[in-house]
Enzyme design. Structure first.
Site, short mmCIF file in Angstrom:
data_model
loop_
_atom_site.label_atom_id
_atom_site.label_comp_id
_atom_site.label_asym_id
_atom_site.label_seq_id
_atom_site.Cartn_x
_atom_site.Cartn_y
_atom_site.Cartn_z
N ARG A 119 19.15 3.93 19.01
CA ARG A 119 18.46 2.63 18.92
C ARG A 119 16.98 2.71 19.27
NH1 ARG A 119 23.54 1.15 21.12
NH2 ARG A 119 24.79 -0.01 19.60
N LYS A 141 4.48 2.50 10.34
CA LYS A 141 5.39 2.37 9.20
C LYS A 141 6.23 3.64 9.09
CE LYS A 141 3.32 -0.78 5.85
NZ LYS A 141 2.83 -0.89 4.46
N GLU A 183 -6.87 8.66 -0.69
CA GLU A 183 -6.60 7.61 0.30
C GLU A 183 -7.87 7.26 1.08
OE1 GLU A 183 -4.11 5.68 0.98
OE2 GLU A 183 -2.25 6.60 0.26
N LYS A 225 -8.08 1.70 9.07
CA LYS A 225 -6.64 1.47 9.23
C LYS A 225 -6.35 0.77 10.56
CE LYS A 225 -2.20 2.30 8.15
NZ LYS A 225 -1.59 3.59 7.84
N GLU A 235 2.31 -6.51 8.39
CA GLU A 235 1.99 -6.69 6.98
C GLU A 235 2.38 -8.08 6.47
OE1 GLU A 235 1.81 -3.38 3.63
OE2 GLU A 235 3.80 -4.28 3.71
N ARG A 239 -2.83 -6.76 6.20
CA ARG A 239 -2.43 -5.35 6.08
C ARG A 239 -2.05 -4.96 4.66
NH1 ARG A 239 1.29 -1.81 10.32
NH2 ARG A 239 1.26 0.13 9.10
N ASN A 243 -2.62 -1.33 0.68
CA ASN A 243 -1.83 -0.89 -0.46
C ASN A 243 -2.60 -0.96 -1.77
OD1 ASN A 243 0.73 -0.24 0.78
ND2 ASN A 243 0.97 -2.42 1.17
N HIS A 246 -1.49 1.11 -4.78
CA HIS A 246 -0.11 1.54 -4.54
C HIS A 246 0.91 0.85 -5.45
CE1 HIS A 246 -2.01 3.36 -1.13
NE2 HIS A 246 -0.88 3.83 -0.65
N HIS A 250 2.96 3.79 -6.78
CA HIS A 250 4.36 4.00 -6.44
C HIS A 250 5.24 4.00 -7.68
CE1 HIS A 250 4.09 2.68 -1.92
NE2 HIS A 250 3.62 3.89 -2.15
N HIS A 263 1.43 12.26 -3.66
CA HIS A 263 1.27 10.83 -3.42
C HIS A 263 -0.17 10.37 -3.68
CE1 HIS A 263 1.63 6.87 -1.63
NE2 HIS A 263 0.67 7.17 -0.79
#
Length: 372
Positions: A119, A141, A183, A225, A235, A239, A243, A246, A250, A263
């Site tokens: 956990r 993330k 990036e 960032k 987000e 935030r 992206n 992206h 993606h 990526h």
């Protein structure tokens, strides 16, 4: 050493950036985690450990190393289950610390392991690729991929520290260095025109792996960032601008089954598609659009890939930014400014994606002619 602080409602930690940090990694981890430490577990790739394992473990009395094969295709639940079983068999408990020593795949998956094992246990990010140093290691993330899309399963689980050693980038393959720089371009476009200008003026030094130039790029990108994450941890708004590129990026990765492009390379093409959409809407000047696209290609070349525009648009429908049926898109409006829009139509996105693919096709034909 330069240090960047992240302070969110759920976590507070520092990003340490510099050279020769691996030599003092043990001390830095102890300083960040305190005395409540029973076992340290590294998660890394075999190839990377062969290069840097000796330097990393030099300051550790003992540490357990778990291996994750390199590549986006291994960022799946099968890898998660295998590593969880290894943690349990090796006696990992709630006081244990996971150290993600690798690029974005290792960082995302190790963060996810730390979030769900018993956990939640602590994780330290030690990013070894430029892409991970400028972006993915910071912000909490975590995630794994599904066949339906990238990072569709994950959680927010912040590291207790991020330690980015610029020296490690010297063994990074050139294509991975260039992919990570996409990036950094993203960071410049969305929020830091000075970073963008630095990348324009110092391209030769950056691409040659100049330590000072790379440290500037990493530092400024991380500050973008950190500033965004400090304002919007989960987000819910701001935030989302991280992206940029992206949505289609993606989709490109999914369409090519994560085996054709790195990526950052996919994000490069995704940014070009977003630029074309901004031009179609009159949201960005032709001059600014040209500067961005020229810089993307300067830090290329971006590999070609096979995919139809309709398929890319279809895959983009599963983008995590979409909420309540509204498709959210990060639209550049200048160098240093973007906006989150919710009224992009499928036809608009199809036209922008088609324009990007046509540009790729034209570049491929030109290269073939030059070879002849």
């Amino acid at each position: 050493m330069p240090s960047i602080s992240l302070k969110t409602p759920s976590a507070s930690y520092d990003v340490t950036l510099g050279t020769s940090l691996l030599k003092t990694l043990r001390q830095r981890i102890t300083r960040a985690t305190g005395s409540r430490t029973s076992r340290i577990f590294f998660v890394t790739s075999p190839a990377l450990w062969k290069l840097w394992g000796e330097a990393v473990t030099e300051s550790f009395e003992s540490a357990t190393v778990l291996f994750l094969p390199a590549g986006e295709s291994h960022k799946r639940f099968a890898s998660v289950e295998k590593l969880l079983e290894q943690l349990a068999r090796n006696g990992a408990d709630r006081d244990s610390i996971l150290v993600a020593f690798g690029g974005g795949v290792v960082g995302d998956l190790t963060g996810f392991l730390a979030a769900i094992y018993m956990r939640g246990i602590r994780v330290v990010q030690v990013p070894t690729t430029l892409l991970a140093q400028v972006d993915s290691s910071v912000g909490g993330k975590t995630g794994v991929n599904l066949a339906a899309g990238k990072n569709l399963v994950g959680s927010f689980h912040h590291p207790v520290a991020v330690i980015a050693d610029i020296d490690v980038l010297q063994t990074l393959p050139k294509n991975e260095l260039r992919a990570g720089l996409q990036e950094a371009i993203k960071s410049g476009v969305i929020r830091d025109p000075k970073l963008f200008s630095f990348l324009e003026k110092n391209a030769d030094k950056v691409l040659a792996g100049d330590t000072k130039a790379l440290q500037t790029v990493v530092d400024r990108s991380l500050r973008v960032k950190a500033d965004v994450v400090n304002q919007d941890e989960l987000e819910n708004g701001l935030r989302m601008i991280l992206n940029f590129g992206h949505t289609i990026g993606h989709a490109i990765e999914a369409a090519t089954k994560y085996t054709v492009l790195l990526h950052g390379e996919a994000i490069g093409w995704g940014m070009i598609a977003a630029i074309r959409l901004a031009e179609q809407r009159g949201a960005m000047s032709e001059k600014d659009a040209k500067r961005v696209v020229d810089l993307i290609h300067r830090y290329g070349p971006l590999p070609a890939f096979k995919a139809k525009a309709e398929r890319l648009v279809e895959l983009s429908a599963g983008d995590k930014k979409n909420r309540g049926g509204a498709k959210r898109f990060i639209l550049p409006t200048g160098i240093g400014t973007v906006e989150i829009v919710t009224d992009v139509t499928e036809d608009e996105l199809l036209a922008a994606t088609s324009a990007m693919l046509q540009e790729m096709s034209a570049m491929t034909k030109t290269k073939k002619q030059v070879k002849r």
